[in-house]
Design a protein around this motif. Structure first.
Motif, PDB file in Angstrom:
ATOM      1  N   UNK A 268       0.846  -1.185   0.000  1.00  0.00           N
ATOM      2  CA  UNK A 268       0.000   0.000   0.000  1.00  0.00           C
ATOM      3  C   UNK A 268       0.890   1.246   0.000  1.00  0.00           C
ATOM      4  N   UNK A 269       0.431   2.303  -0.644  1.00  0.00           N
ATOM      5  CA  UNK A 269       1.247   3.525  -0.655  1.00  0.00           C
ATOM      6  C   UNK A 269       1.462   4.041   0.765  1.00  0.00           C
ATOM      7  N   UNK A 270       2.690   4.478   1.047  1.00  0.00           N
ATOM      8  CA  UNK A 270       3.037   4.941   2.379  1.00  0.00           C
ATOM      9  C   UNK A 270       2.399   6.298   2.658  1.00  0.00           C
ATOM     10  N   UNK A 271       1.719   6.385   3.800  1.00  0.00           N
ATOM     11  CA  UNK A 271       1.085   7.643   4.192  1.00  0.00           C
ATOM     12  C   UNK A 271       2.166   8.580   4.729  1.00  0.00           C
ATOM     13  N   UNK A 272       2.295   9.765   4.163  1.00  0.00           N
ATOM     14  CA  UNK A 272       3.346  10.685   4.633  1.00  0.00           C
ATOM     15  C   UNK A 272       3.121  11.099   6.080  1.00  0.00           C
ATOM     16  N   UNK A 273       4.220  11.172   6.827  1.00  0.00           N
ATOM     17  CA  UNK A 273       4.139  11.570   8.232  1.00  0.00           C
ATOM     18  C   UNK A 273       4.010  13.091   8.319  1.00  0.00           C
ATOM     19  N   UNK A 274       3.059  13.549   9.111  1.00  0.00           N
ATOM     20  CA  UNK A 274       2.839  14.984   9.280  1.00  0.00           C
ATOM     21  C   UNK A 274       3.498  15.425  10.579  1.00  0.00           C
ATOM     22  N   UNK A 275       4.442  16.346  10.474  1.00  0.00           N
ATOM     23  CA  UNK A 275       5.168  16.821  11.640  1.00  0.00           C
ATOM     24  C   UNK A 275       4.610  18.170  12.089  1.00  0.00           C
ATOM     25  N   UNK A 276       4.413  18.291  13.376  1.00  0.00           N
ATOM     26  CA  UNK A 276       3.960  19.539  13.968  1.00  0.00           C
ATOM     27  C   UNK A 276       5.191  20.290  14.482  1.00  0.00           C
ATOM     28  N   UNK A 277       5.551  21.375  13.818  1.00  0.00           N
ATOM     29  CA  UNK A 277       6.748  22.124  14.203  1.00  0.00           C
ATOM     30  C   UNK A 277       6.643  22.703  15.607  1.00  0.00           C
ATOM     31  N   UNK A 278       5.418  22.923  16.078  1.00  0.00           N
ATOM     32  CA  UNK A 278       5.231  23.474  17.417  1.00  0.00           C
ATOM     33  C   UNK A 278       5.478  22.423  18.497  1.00  0.00           C
ATOM     34  N   UNK A 279       5.420  21.152  18.113  1.00  0.00           N
ATOM     35  CA  UNK A 279       5.634  20.061  19.063  1.00  0.00           C
ATOM     36  C   UNK A 279       6.746  19.160  18.526  1.00  0.00           C
ATOM     37  N   UNK A 280       7.962  19.605  18.682  1.00  0.00           N
ATOM     38  CA  UNK A 280       9.102  18.860  18.174  1.00  0.00           C
ATOM     39  C   UNK A 280       9.473  17.683  19.052  1.00  0.00           C
ATOM     40  N   UNK A 281      10.510  16.972  18.632  1.00  0.00           N
ATOM     41  CA  UNK A 281      11.008  15.816  19.392  1.00  0.00           C
ATOM     42  C   UNK A 281      11.590  16.283  20.722  1.00  0.00           C
ATOM     43  N   UNK A 282      11.282  15.556  21.788  1.00  0.00           N
ATOM     44  CA  UNK A 282      11.740  15.921  23.128  1.00  0.00           C
ATOM     45  C   UNK A 282      12.742  14.890  23.628  1.00  0.00           C
ATOM     46  N   UNK A 283      13.872  15.352  24.136  1.00  0.00           N
ATOM     47  CA  UNK A 283      14.862  14.476  24.753  1.00  0.00           C
ATOM     48  C   UNK A 283      14.585  14.405  26.252  1.00  0.00           C
ATOM     49  N   UNK A 284      14.145  13.247  26.728  1.00  0.00           N
ATOM     50  CA  UNK A 284      13.861  13.071  28.151  1.00  0.00           C
ATOM     51  C   UNK A 284      15.099  13.358  28.986  1.00  0.00           C
ATOM     52  N   UNK A 285      16.258  12.951  28.464  1.00  0.00           N
ATOM     53  CA  UNK A 285      17.512  13.169  29.184  1.00  0.00           C
ATOM     54  C   UNK A 285      17.749  14.654  29.429  1.00  0.00           C
ATOM     55  N   UNK A 286      17.486  15.486  28.425  1.00  0.00           N
ATOM     56  CA  UNK A 286      17.702  16.922  28.588  1.00  0.00           C
ATOM     57  C   UNK A 286      16.679  17.540  29.547  1.00  0.00           C
ATOM     58  N   UNK A 287      15.436  17.047  29.502  1.00  0.00           N
ATOM     59  CA  UNK A 287      14.417  17.537  30.432  1.00  0.00           C
ATOM     60  C   UNK A 287      14.827  17.257  31.879  1.00  0.00           C
ATOM     61  N   UNK A 288      15.364  16.054  32.116  1.00  0.00           N
ATOM     62  CA  UNK A 288      15.806  15.692  33.462  1.00  0.00           C
ATOM     63  C   UNK A 288      16.982  16.545  33.914  1.00  0.00           C
ATOM     64  N   UNK A 289      17.921  16.800  32.986  1.00  0.00           N
ATOM     65  CA  UNK A 289      19.072  17.631  33.321  1.00  0.00           C
ATOM     66  C   UNK A 289      18.634  19.060  33.683  1.00  0.00           C
ATOM     67  N   UNK A 290      17.678  19.603  32.904  1.00  0.00           N
ATOM     68  CA  UNK A 290      17.161  20.948  33.188  1.00  0.00           C
ATOM     69  C   UNK A 290      16.459  20.989  34.540  1.00  0.00           C
ATOM     70  N   UNK A 291      15.693  19.932  34.822  1.00  0.00           N
ATOM     71  CA  UNK A 291      14.984  19.850  36.095  1.00  0.00           C
ATOM     72  C   UNK A 291      15.966  19.805  37.264  1.00  0.00           C
ATOM     73  N   UNK A 292      17.023  19.004  37.134  1.00  0.00           N
ATOM     74  CA  UNK A 292      18.014  18.893  38.210  1.00  0.00           C
ATOM     75  C   UNK A 292      18.781  20.193  38.407  1.00  0.00           C
ATOM     76  N   UNK A 293      19.049  20.907  37.297  1.00  0.00           N
ATOM     77  CA  UNK A 293      19.733  22.185  37.404  1.00  0.00           C
ATOM     78  C   UNK A 293      18.875  23.210  38.153  1.00  0.00           C
ATOM     79  N   UNK A 294      17.573  23.241  37.841  1.00  0.00           N
ATOM     80  CA  UNK A 294      16.648  24.161  38.514  1.00  0.00           C
ATOM     81  C   UNK A 294      16.541  23.819  39.987  1.00  0.00           C
ATOM     82  N   UNK A 295      16.569  22.520  40.279  1.00  0.00           N
ATOM     83  CA  UNK A 295      16.474  22.056  41.668  1.00  0.00           C
ATOM     84  C   UNK A 295      17.688  22.537  42.476  1.00  0.00           C
ATOM     85  N   UNK A 296      18.893  22.469  41.829  1.00  0.00           N
ATOM     86  CA  UNK A 296      20.104  22.899  42.517  1.00  0.00           C
ATOM     87  C   UNK A 296      20.080  24.401  42.780  1.00  0.00           C
ATOM     88  N   UNK A 297      19.575  25.181  41.787  1.00  0.00           N
ATOM     89  CA  UNK A 297      19.533  26.625  41.939  1.00  0.00           C
ATOM     90  C   UNK A 297      18.559  27.057  43.034  1.00  0.00           C
TER      91      UNK A 297
END
Length: 298
Positions: A268-297
């Motif tokens: 079957x023809x492949x359905x093109x993936x629709x990307x929402x530029x407002x909701x990009x890929x999120x790195x959980x690792x970076x979110x955790x690092x930011x959270x820990x930095x805020x916690x230290x401050x």
């Protein structure tokens, strides 16, 4: 990043990156530490960097790496037509690359395709330092077989649920994926044993990983209930050779017809993936690092 040994189809190494936004190239130094003399490393264009190629050469190993468009080189001769393959016309030439004052002469293999790739590319370039005794057609075949790695990821994702679908701590997600690779290696070992008895080509072409995994999962649960744990302890003392002999002894009793791939209809023809530029890929690792930095401050 996963290292696959093409003959045995076994995963021999893995390099884990917690940051979902990290480039594979950030771990290249770790990969290069694993290179040994007379190895042959095959990779896609992302591995086509001057340092990567020169380091493999310095370690007296070999490579078959797809050419990256950003990789500069000097042509030492014109492209010469070698012949035809199943997928296109084959050409070869000698080229030179330079890195930190050092030069390296390479073979550049070019395959001009009859049909474009899924990325609409009509030409594939390959760099290699293999000797002239290895034909250009063989080098092209080696690179073509690299796609075995893609089927590995498909098997791990579909049959072993190697990717956690919900948001998870990076270490947990990587641990889950690593365990799925261990299960994949068990499957590859079983397929190897079956291939040694029934024929490798028959197993590669017709055996369904899905049906085989489904049978193992169902039978395993029943065996764990019906057979006491003490009955399994004997296998802990078996050597690798003895396990291999046991698997070969059991393989003739496997009815392959139960595990054949289903006949596939038209794609079957492949359905093109629709990307929402407002909701990009999120790195959980970076979110955790930011959270820990805020916690230290705070």
């Amino acid at each position: 990043m996963v290292v696959l040994e093409p003959l045995s189809k076994l995963v021999t190494d893995i390099f884990l990156l917690e940051d979902g936004h990290a480039q594979e190239r950030s771990e290249f130094d770790s990969v290069l530490k694993k290179v040994e003399a007379k190895d042959l490393w095959c990779g896609d264009r992302n591995f086509c960097t001057l340092k990567f190629l020169f380091t493999i050469q310095e370690k007296e190993a070999f490579f078959v790496i797809r050419q990256h468009k950003g990789m500069g080189f000097k042509e030492l001769e014109e492209l010469k037509k070698i012949g035809l393959t199943e997928t296109g016309e084959l050409f070869e030439q000698k080229v030179e690359i330079n890195y930190e004052g050092k030069t390296l002469t390479l073979r550049r293999i070019v395959l001009k395709l009859f049909t474009p790739t899924r990325d609409k590319e009509w030409e594939i370039g390959i760099f290699s330092n293999l000797p002239e005794s290895i034909s250009a057609a063989k080098i092209a075949e080696i690179y073509r077989n690299r796609w075995t790695l893609e089927s590995l990821f498909q098997t791990v994702t579909k049959n072993f649920n190697g990717e956690i679908q919900t948001l998870a701590y990076p270490k947990a997600a990587l641990f889950s994926f690593s365990m799925a690779l261990v299960a994949y290696n068990i499957l590859a070992t079983l397929r190897g044993a079956l291939g040694g008895v029934h024929g490798v080509e028959k197993i590669e072409a017709g055996l369904s990983n899905f049906y085989l995994v489904d049978e193992i999962q169902g039978t395993y649960r029943g065996m764990m209930i019906a057979i006491p744990t003490s009955e399994w302890e004997i296998f802990q003392s078996f050597s690798t050779d003895k396990i291999a002999q046991l698997l070969q002894k059991l393989s003739p009793g496997v009815h392959l017809k139960k595990f054949l791939k289903a006949t596939r209809g038209a794609k079957k023809p492949k359905v093109p993936v629709i990307y929402d530029r407002k909701k990009g890929h999120i790195s959980t690792n970076r979110l955790l690092e930011e959270y820990n930095q805020q916690k230290k401050r705070s």
